[in-house]
Enzyme design. Structure first.
Site, PDB file in Angstrom:
ATOM      1  N   ASP A 104      -5.282  -2.375  -7.702  1.00 37.76           N
ATOM      2  CA  ASP A 104      -4.251  -1.502  -7.133  1.00 37.76           C
ATOM      3  C   ASP A 104      -3.593  -2.094  -5.888  1.00 37.76           C
ATOM      4  O   ASP A 104      -2.379  -1.950  -5.687  1.00 37.76           O
ATOM      5  CB  ASP A 104      -4.823  -0.110  -6.829  1.00 37.76           C
ATOM      6  CG  ASP A 104      -6.046  -0.150  -5.931  1.00 37.76           C
ATOM      7  OD1 ASP A 104      -6.439  -1.251  -5.509  1.00 37.76           O
ATOM      8  OD2 ASP A 104      -6.620   0.929  -5.670  1.00 37.76           O
ATOM      9  N   ARG A 143       1.387  -4.474  -3.374  1.00 35.94           N
ATOM     10  CA  ARG A 143       2.131  -5.528  -2.679  1.00 35.94           C
ATOM     11  C   ARG A 143       3.158  -6.180  -3.586  1.00 35.94           C
ATOM     12  O   ARG A 143       4.278  -6.491  -3.152  1.00 35.94           O
ATOM     13  CB  ARG A 143       1.151  -6.576  -2.143  1.00 35.94           C
ATOM     14  CG  ARG A 143       0.288  -6.056  -0.990  1.00 35.94           C
ATOM     15  CD  ARG A 143      -0.592  -7.146  -0.415  1.00 35.94           C
ATOM     16  NE  ARG A 143      -1.663  -7.509  -1.340  1.00 35.94           N
ATOM     17  CZ  ARG A 143      -2.846  -6.902  -1.382  1.00 35.94           C
ATOM     18  NH1 ARG A 143      -3.113  -5.900  -0.580  1.00 35.94           N
ATOM     19  NH2 ARG A 143      -3.775  -7.300  -2.238  1.00 35.94           N
ATOM     20  N   ASP A 196      -7.246   5.483  -2.226  1.00 34.36           N
ATOM     21  CA  ASP A 196      -8.169   4.396  -2.552  1.00 34.36           C
ATOM     22  C   ASP A 196      -9.496   4.574  -1.817  1.00 34.36           C
ATOM     23  O   ASP A 196     -10.569   4.428  -2.410  1.00 34.36           O
ATOM     24  CB  ASP A 196      -7.524   3.062  -2.174  1.00 34.36           C
ATOM     25  CG  ASP A 196      -8.395   1.875  -2.540  1.00 34.36           C
ATOM     26  OD1 ASP A 196      -8.672   1.691  -3.735  1.00 34.36           O
ATOM     27  OD2 ASP A 196      -8.794   1.133  -1.633  1.00 34.36           O
ATOM     28  N   ASP A 229     -10.218  -1.253  -8.708  1.00 36.04           N
ATOM     29  CA  ASP A 229     -10.102  -1.186  -7.256  1.00 36.04           C
ATOM     30  C   ASP A 229      -9.527  -2.477  -6.691  1.00 36.04           C
ATOM     31  O   ASP A 229      -8.885  -2.477  -5.628  1.00 36.04           O
ATOM     32  CB  ASP A 229     -11.480  -0.911  -6.639  1.00 36.04           C
ATOM     33  CG  ASP A 229     -11.410  -0.673  -5.144  1.00 36.04           C
ATOM     34  OD1 ASP A 229     -10.344  -0.239  -4.666  1.00 36.04           O
ATOM     35  OD2 ASP A 229     -12.407  -0.922  -4.451  1.00 36.04           O
ATOM     36  N   ASP A 247     -13.204   5.436  -3.522  1.00 34.16           N
ATOM     37  CA  ASP A 247     -14.378   4.579  -3.280  1.00 34.16           C
ATOM     38  C   ASP A 247     -15.558   5.395  -2.772  1.00 34.16           C
ATOM     39  O   ASP A 247     -16.686   5.266  -3.258  1.00 34.16           O
ATOM     40  CB  ASP A 247     -14.034   3.494  -2.255  1.00 34.16           C
ATOM     41  CG  ASP A 247     -13.073   2.455  -2.804  1.00 34.16           C
ATOM     42  OD1 ASP A 247     -12.958   2.358  -4.035  1.00 34.16           O
ATOM     43  OD2 ASP A 247     -12.444   1.747  -1.995  1.00 34.16           O
TER      44      ASP A 247
END
Length: 277
Positions: free
Chosen positions: A84, A89, A102, A81, A106
């Site tokens: 990624d 970026r 994402d 987590d 979660d």
């Protein structure tokens, strides 16, 4: 055609936010996605997201029977987590789909763990259920409000909207600390079911003497603590803080939605008055 803009004036302040970067209806967006000129589904950060889902799913399967496999798989899924976002970026592969993927990963991963904890600690089942409801509802209303007001990301929160959320989302170290601490606390509760070996800790002599007089059973209690129990005590304040932030997030997002509702009603009333003239 340029995207429509929402302008709201409150106490002399005027803000204008574009409600979308590109003005598309659902059918046009589906057609573009099917064209797959650039396959966002296969962006590296999204591939990492799919991997997280698979690892979490397998971890949940092993959760009732094999704590070692579960810990390894769940831990790797959580560590990814933190990867990624950097990959997105670095490779210039940020996407709205990736941000939603994402967030969903979660929420679902944590909820799966909390569901299991509710079965292990039935006396606290209502607490775990409330935490699931708070987590989903606060993030949903927050995501909806940020999209409605034209923010490029749900993490883009200005300090004049909420200093707490601005500090939480815009400081990577703070965000990592609260998310990791929250997850560690829940997972430590899971490990408590399996970890029954006391560490045999002792209170340092000067304090030990005082403790023996004030609280005779304290030394025995400290000696009986397991690693999982200590981890719960260390991370619980962070977990508590994270869920307070969830409450703040849901409340602020609700106020934003109400503000938009009132602005739209004022605009509608204004148009009706102009039509009567």
């Amino acid at each position: 055609m340029p995207a429509p803009a929402l302008t709201v004036s409150v106490e002399g302040k005027s803000r204008e936010r574009s409600t979308a970067a590109v003005n598309l209806d659902a059918k046009e967006a589906v057609d573009i996605a099917q064209g797959l000129d650039e396959n966002v589904f296969l962006f590296v950060p999204n591939l990492i997201g799919y991997t997280r889902i698979i690892l979490a799913a397998v971890a949940l399967k092993y959760m009732p029977s094999s704590p070692w496999y579960c810990t390894l798989l769940y831990g790797v899924s959580c560590l990814l987590d933190a990867v990624d976002g950097h990959a997105a970026r670095l490779l210039n592969q940020t996407s709205r789909f990736g941000a939603v993927l994402d967030m969903i990963t979660d929420r679902c991963t944590t909820s799966g763990l909390l569901c299991y904890l509710a079965s292990v600690y039935p006396s606290y089942a209502l607490v775990f259920q409330a935490l699931i409801a708070l987590d989903f509802s606060s993030h949903y209303v927050h995501m909806y409000s940020t999209l409605l007001t034209g923010s490029k990301s749900h993490k883009t929160i200005e300090s004049d909207v909420s200093r707490i959320l601005n500090f939480y989302y815009n400081n990577p170290k703070t965000l990592f600390l609260f998310c990791a601490g929250n997850e560690l606390c829940f997972f430590a509760l899971y490990l408590m079911k399996w970890d029954t070996t006391p560490l045999g800790l002792s209170i340092p002599p000067p304090l030990g003497f005082v403790a023996s007089k004030v609280a005779p059973g304290l030394a025995q209690w400290v000696a009986g603590l397991t690693f999982a129990q200590i981890l719960v005590m260390v991370t619980f304040p962070i977990c508590f803080g994270k869920n307070v932030i969830n409450i703040v997030q849901g409340w602020k997002a609700s106020k934003i939605l109400v503000g938009v509702d009132l602005a739209e009603r004022m605009e509608m009333m204004k148009r009706k008055q102009e039509e009567k003239r």
